[in-house]
Design a protein around this motif. Sequence first.
Motif, PDB file in Angstrom:
ATOM      1  N   ASN A 188     -25.834 -40.586  20.417  1.00 49.02           N
ATOM      2  CA  ASN A 188     -25.124 -39.678  19.650  1.00 49.02           C
ATOM      3  C   ASN A 188     -25.777 -39.418  18.441  1.00 49.02           C
ATOM      4  OD1 ASN A 188     -22.508 -38.383  21.055  1.00 49.02           O
ATOM      5  ND2 ASN A 188     -22.663 -40.426  21.816  1.00 49.02           N
ATOM      6  N   ALA A 239      -8.760 -36.762  24.437  1.00 46.05           N
ATOM      7  CA  ALA A 239      -7.842 -35.388  23.980  1.00 46.05           C
ATOM      8  C   ALA A 239      -8.005 -34.383  25.063  1.00 46.05           C
ATOM      9  CB  ALA A 239      -8.335 -34.984  22.617  1.00 46.05           C
ATOM     10  N   PRO A 288     -17.751 -31.619  20.193  1.00 45.59           N
ATOM     11  CA  PRO A 288     -16.541 -31.631  20.960  1.00 45.59           C
ATOM     12  C   PRO A 288     -16.136 -30.299  21.391  1.00 45.59           C
ATOM     13  CG  PRO A 288     -16.337 -31.504  18.364  1.00 45.59           C
ATOM     14  CD  PRO A 288     -17.795 -31.679  18.698  1.00 45.59           C
ATOM     15  N   ARG A 292     -12.807 -42.682  24.850  1.00 47.48           N
ATOM     16  CA  ARG A 292     -11.878 -42.748  23.614  1.00 47.48           C
ATOM     17  C   ARG A 292     -12.189 -41.120  23.145  1.00 47.48           C
ATOM     18  NH1 ARG A 292     -13.035 -48.122  20.444  1.00 47.48           N
ATOM     19  NH2 ARG A 292     -15.116 -47.108  20.809  1.00 47.48           N
ATOM     20  N   ARG A 293     -13.256 -40.794  23.244  1.00 44.52           N
ATOM     21  CA  ARG A 293     -13.775 -39.575  22.619  1.00 44.52           C
ATOM     22  C   ARG A 293     -13.192 -38.277  23.659  1.00 44.52           C
ATOM     23  NH1 ARG A 293     -19.517 -37.163  20.402  1.00 44.52           N
ATOM     24  NH2 ARG A 293     -18.859 -35.062  19.883  1.00 44.52           N
ATOM     25  N   MET A 303      -5.132 -33.025  27.883  1.00 45.72           N
ATOM     26  CA  MET A 303      -4.939 -31.455  27.963  1.00 45.72           C
ATOM     27  C   MET A 303      -5.117 -31.072  29.637  1.00 45.72           C
ATOM     28  SD  MET A 303      -3.899 -30.421  25.133  1.00 45.72           S
ATOM     29  CE  MET A 303      -4.223 -28.694  25.392  1.00 45.72           C
ATOM     30  N   GLU A 325     -18.073 -41.992  27.112  1.00 41.49           N
ATOM     31  CA  GLU A 325     -17.169 -42.070  25.895  1.00 41.49           C
ATOM     32  C   GLU A 325     -15.732 -41.581  26.377  1.00 41.49           C
ATOM     33  OE1 GLU A 325     -19.149 -39.065  23.928  1.00 41.49           O
ATOM     34  OE2 GLU A 325     -20.713 -40.184  23.790  1.00 41.49           O
ATOM     35  N   PHE A 352     -19.012 -43.061  15.571  1.00 40.15           N
ATOM     36  CA  PHE A 352     -20.448 -43.629  16.121  1.00 40.15           C
ATOM     37  C   PHE A 352     -21.172 -44.692  15.075  1.00 40.15           C
ATOM     38  CE2 PHE A 352     -20.163 -39.649  19.052  1.00 40.15           C
ATOM     39  CZ  PHE A 352     -19.795 -40.547  20.166  1.00 40.15           C
ATOM     40  N   GLU A 409      -8.340 -33.751  17.498  1.00 36.17           N
ATOM     41  CA  GLU A 409      -8.652 -32.933  18.650  1.00 36.17           C
ATOM     42  C   GLU A 409      -7.560 -32.478  19.196  1.00 36.17           C
ATOM     43  OE1 GLU A 409     -12.116 -34.460  20.661  1.00 36.17           O
ATOM     44  OE2 GLU A 409     -11.889 -32.743  21.989  1.00 36.17           O
ATOM     45  N   LYS A 410      -6.428 -33.136  19.646  1.00 38.96           N
ATOM     46  CA  LYS A 410      -5.366 -32.777  20.398  1.00 38.96           C
ATOM     47  C   LYS A 410      -4.616 -31.579  19.683  1.00 38.96           C
ATOM     48  CE  LYS A 410      -3.665 -36.183  22.580  1.00 38.96           C
ATOM     49  NZ  LYS A 410      -2.949 -37.506  23.005  1.00 38.96           N
ATOM     50  N   MET A 462     -25.826 -37.799  27.951  1.00 38.21           N
ATOM     51  CA  MET A 462     -26.248 -39.206  27.613  1.00 38.21           C
ATOM     52  C   MET A 462     -25.266 -40.402  27.812  1.00 38.21           C
ATOM     53  SD  MET A 462     -27.665 -37.508  23.748  1.00 38.21           S
ATOM     54  CE  MET A 462     -25.904 -37.415  23.125  1.00 38.21           C
ATOM     55  N   SER A 513      -9.013 -38.332  17.955  1.00 37.76           N
ATOM     56  CA  SER A 513      -8.504 -37.696  18.838  1.00 37.76           C
ATOM     57  C   SER A 513      -7.184 -37.174  18.821  1.00 37.76           C
ATOM     58  CB  SER A 513      -8.132 -39.185  19.964  1.00 37.76           C
ATOM     59  OG  SER A 513      -7.437 -38.777  21.137  1.00 37.76           O
ATOM     60  N   GLU A 533      -9.011 -24.109  15.257  1.00 35.04           N
ATOM     61  CA  GLU A 533     -10.310 -24.684  15.581  1.00 35.04           C
ATOM     62  C   GLU A 533     -11.136 -24.699  14.601  1.00 35.04           C
ATOM     63  OE1 GLU A 533     -13.154 -23.200  18.181  1.00 35.04           O
ATOM     64  OE2 GLU A 533     -11.602 -22.587  19.178  1.00 35.04           O
ATOM     65  N   ASN A 584     -16.443 -33.135  13.929  1.00 34.60           N
ATOM     66  CA  ASN A 584     -17.764 -33.718  14.489  1.00 34.60           C
ATOM     67  C   ASN A 584     -18.084 -34.600  13.478  1.00 34.60           C
ATOM     68  OD1 ASN A 584     -19.056 -32.509  16.553  1.00 34.60           O
ATOM     69  ND2 ASN A 584     -19.527 -30.533  15.238  1.00 34.60           N
ATOM     70  N   TYR A 596     -10.774 -27.078  23.526  1.00 37.76           N
ATOM     71  CA  TYR A 596      -9.926 -27.069  25.098  1.00 37.76           C
ATOM     72  C   TYR A 596      -9.965 -25.725  25.495  1.00 37.76           C
ATOM     73  CZ  TYR A 596      -7.216 -27.886  29.060  1.00 37.76           C
ATOM     74  OH  TYR A 596      -6.697 -28.092  30.206  1.00 37.76           O
ATOM     75  N   ALA A 597      -9.868 -24.648  24.731  1.00 35.82           N
ATOM     76  CA  ALA A 597      -9.602 -23.241  25.106  1.00 35.82           C
ATOM     77  C   ALA A 597     -10.934 -23.013  25.968  1.00 35.82           C
ATOM     78  CB  ALA A 597      -9.451 -22.391  24.090  1.00 35.82           C
ATOM     79  N   ASN A 609      -6.627 -28.587  20.102  1.00 37.32           N
ATOM     80  CA  ASN A 609      -6.299 -28.178  21.480  1.00 37.32           C
ATOM     81  C   ASN A 609      -5.149 -27.388  22.116  1.00 37.32           C
ATOM     82  OD1 ASN A 609      -9.057 -28.821  22.212  1.00 37.32           O
ATOM     83  ND2 ASN A 609      -8.355 -30.891  23.092  1.00 37.32           N
ATOM     84  N   LEU A 610      -4.189 -27.930  21.160  1.00 32.94           N
ATOM     85  CA  LEU A 610      -2.673 -27.397  21.298  1.00 32.94           C
ATOM     86  C   LEU A 610      -2.733 -26.271  20.549  1.00 32.94           C
ATOM     87  CD1 LEU A 610      -0.742 -30.651  21.264  1.00 32.94           C
ATOM     88  CD2 LEU A 610      -0.826 -29.177  23.125  1.00 32.94           C
ATOM     89  N   GLU A 611      -3.550 -26.050  19.782  1.00 32.56           N
ATOM     90  CA  GLU A 611      -3.750 -24.646  18.836  1.00 32.56           C
ATOM     91  C   GLU A 611      -2.526 -24.842  17.876  1.00 32.56           C
ATOM     92  OE1 GLU A 611      -3.725 -21.350  21.463  1.00 32.56           O
ATOM     93  OE2 GLU A 611      -5.662 -21.803  22.157  1.00 32.56           O
ATOM     94  N   SER A 660     -13.831 -48.526  14.299  1.00 29.94           N
ATOM     95  CA  SER A 660     -14.269 -47.295  14.850  1.00 29.94           C
ATOM     96  C   SER A 660     -13.336 -46.758  15.835  1.00 29.94           C
ATOM     97  CB  SER A 660     -15.590 -47.400  15.754  1.00 29.94           C
ATOM     98  OG  SER A 660     -15.710 -48.384  16.853  1.00 29.94           O
ATOM     99  N   ALA A 688     -23.296 -33.724  23.692  1.00 33.72           N
ATOM    100  CA  ALA A 688     -23.659 -33.494  22.271  1.00 33.72           C
ATOM    101  C   ALA A 688     -25.185 -33.111  22.217  1.00 33.72           C
ATOM    102  CB  ALA A 688     -23.299 -34.979  21.472  1.00 33.72           C
ATOM    103  N   GLN A 724     -27.212 -36.069  16.737  1.00 32.47           N
ATOM    104  CA  GLN A 724     -26.407 -35.304  15.695  1.00 32.47           C
ATOM    105  C   GLN A 724     -26.656 -36.095  14.374  1.00 32.47           C
ATOM    106  OE1 GLN A 724     -22.350 -34.713  17.346  1.00 32.47           O
ATOM    107  NE2 GLN A 724     -23.127 -32.705  18.279  1.00 32.47           N
ATOM    108  N   TRP A 779     -11.593 -43.275  16.073  1.00 31.53           N
ATOM    109  CA  TRP A 779     -11.446 -42.509  17.348  1.00 31.53           C
ATOM    110  C   TRP A 779      -9.832 -42.155  17.547  1.00 31.53           C
ATOM    111  CZ3 TRP A 779     -15.624 -40.874  18.510  1.00 31.53           C
ATOM    112  CH2 TRP A 779     -16.891 -41.762  18.537  1.00 31.53           C
ATOM    113  N   TYR A 833     -16.463 -37.603  14.275  1.00 33.11           N
ATOM    114  CA  TYR A 833     -16.872 -38.518  15.674  1.00 33.11           C
ATOM    115  C   TYR A 833     -18.311 -39.309  15.296  1.00 33.11           C
ATOM    116  CZ  TYR A 833     -13.708 -36.657  19.001  1.00 33.11           C
ATOM    117  OH  TYR A 833     -12.535 -36.459  19.682  1.00 33.11           O
TER     118      TYR A 833
END
Lengths: 134, 313
Positions: B243, A15, A117, A11-12, A19, A9, B225, B200-201, A55, B197, B210, B218, A120-121, B204-206, B189, A98, B247, B193, B221
Motif C-alpha cells: 500500500n 466497513a 477506499p 480490517r480495511r 454495509m 485487508e 499502513f 468509512e461507515k 495487491m 472503519s 464523502e 485515505n 459504498y454508493a 457509507n451510511l451517508e 495500527s 489501491a 500511495q 483501523w 489508512y
Amino acid sequence: MRILIIDDEVRRMQATVDMLRSDHHIVDQITNPSQALQKLRSAPKQYDLIILDVMMPIDNENEFKVLDTDYGLRTGVLLLNKIKEIYTFTAPIVVLTANYEIEEELKGKVNHFLRKPVPYAQLKAAIDKLHTKS
Amino acid sequence: MKRFFQGRQKSISLSFPMALSLSLTIFGGFYIFKSIDYGGEFDTNREKSRELLRASAQTQMANITKQILNQSTAVLAQDTTSSVKVERLRAHLDSVAKILEQIAITDRSNSLDNIFERYSTLVGIVTLMFGGLGIFTGLQFYEQSRQTREEFEHVSKAIATTVSDTKKEIDLHVEQTKDELNRTAESGSAMIWVVASALEKLINLEVIKEKELTALLNSLYLSGFRFQLYSKNEDERSSALQNIWAQGNCTDLKVLGSIWNDENESYILRNLAWRGLERIMKKCIHPDGHPELKISSVKNKSDIQEELVLSAS
C-alpha cells in the motif's frame, strides 16, 4: 446475492462488508489467493459476484510465485487469469484496489474497476448494475 | 306556559348546534391554518436539524481524524522504538476515545422535539374537530412526522452505534496494550483501523459527506499502513509495503530505505521496499538530492543500493 471478497485487508474492508451484509447480501471473505482459487474451482457457481483485490501477499507456494506476482503487487491479476480458466465460472468480477495504475491493464477483463477506499454508493451502484444485467 | 317552554326548548335545540358548529369551524379553521403554518416550520426545522446533525458528525469526525493523523505522523517521525511510538499513540487514542464519547447526539435540535410535540397536539385537536378531514390531515402529518422521526432515529442510531462500537474497540485495544508489556505497533495500527472503519461507515451510511472526508480517510489508512510496517507478522508488513508502494510519498523513503538495508528482512519484503523506493523516488527527486537519502538521480537498482549504503553509513 452471494458475494466472495478476496482481499487480505480484513480490517480495511470491514466497513464495506458490514454495509453489504446490511443490504442482505451473503458475504464471505478469503484473504489467501490460493485458498480462494481452490474454493472457486471446487464450486464455481457458489457465488454471484467476486470482489477482488490486486495487491496481496503470497507465500511463494502452489501456483502463486513471487516473481509471477511481482512480489505481491499483482497477485490479483494472476488470480484473475486463473479464475477465468475455470470452465464453468460465470460470476462477474469487480476489482477493488489501491493500485490505480492497473486499471488500464484490466479493462475488458473485469466487469468493474473501483478504487480503494471505495464509497459504498459506488460499489452498490456497480452491484445493482450487474444484478440488473444478469 | 307549556307552549312557551316548548318554544324555548325548540329555539335552544336549534341554536346550540349552530353555535357549536360555528365555534368548531372557527377553532378548526384556526388550527388548520395554524397547522399549515407549523407544517412549514416543521419542514424548515427538519432540514435545519438534519443538516445540523450531519454537520456536527462530520466536523467531529474530521477533527478526530486530523488529530490522529497529526499525532501519528509526529509519532512515526520520532526516532524511538516502535513500542515507545505505540505507547504515545495509545495515550493519544485514549483521549480520542474520550472525545468519541462526547459525539453522542447532543446536537440534535431541541426545537425539533418541540415542533413534534406541538404538532402532535395540533394534529390531535384538528382530528377531533374535523372528523374525516381531520383524520386525513392528521394521518398525513402523523405519517410525515413518523417518517422524519424514523429517519432521524436511523441517522442517530447509525452514529451512536458506530461511535459506541469504535469506543468499545479502542477501549479493548487500550486495555490490551496496557496489559502487554511487549507492546507492538499492531495495537497502534489496529486502533487507527478502528477509527478509519468508523469514519468509512459514517461516509457509507451517508451520515457525513464523502467528498470532504475521503482524502482524510485515505491519509488515515496510509497512516495505519505506516504503523503496520512495524508489525511482527510478515504478511501484514508485506501488505503495508504494497500500500505504501501504491500511495506513499517522500516521507516514506527513509523507512523503505531501512527495510531495504535490513539483511534480516525477507527477500520479498526487501524487494517490495526496493520497488517502493524506486517508484516514490521518481516523485521526490530534488536538484540538490533528497535530504535523507542524498540521491540526485537514480536509474537502476545498483545506484539506489549504493546510495542507500552511503546514506546508512
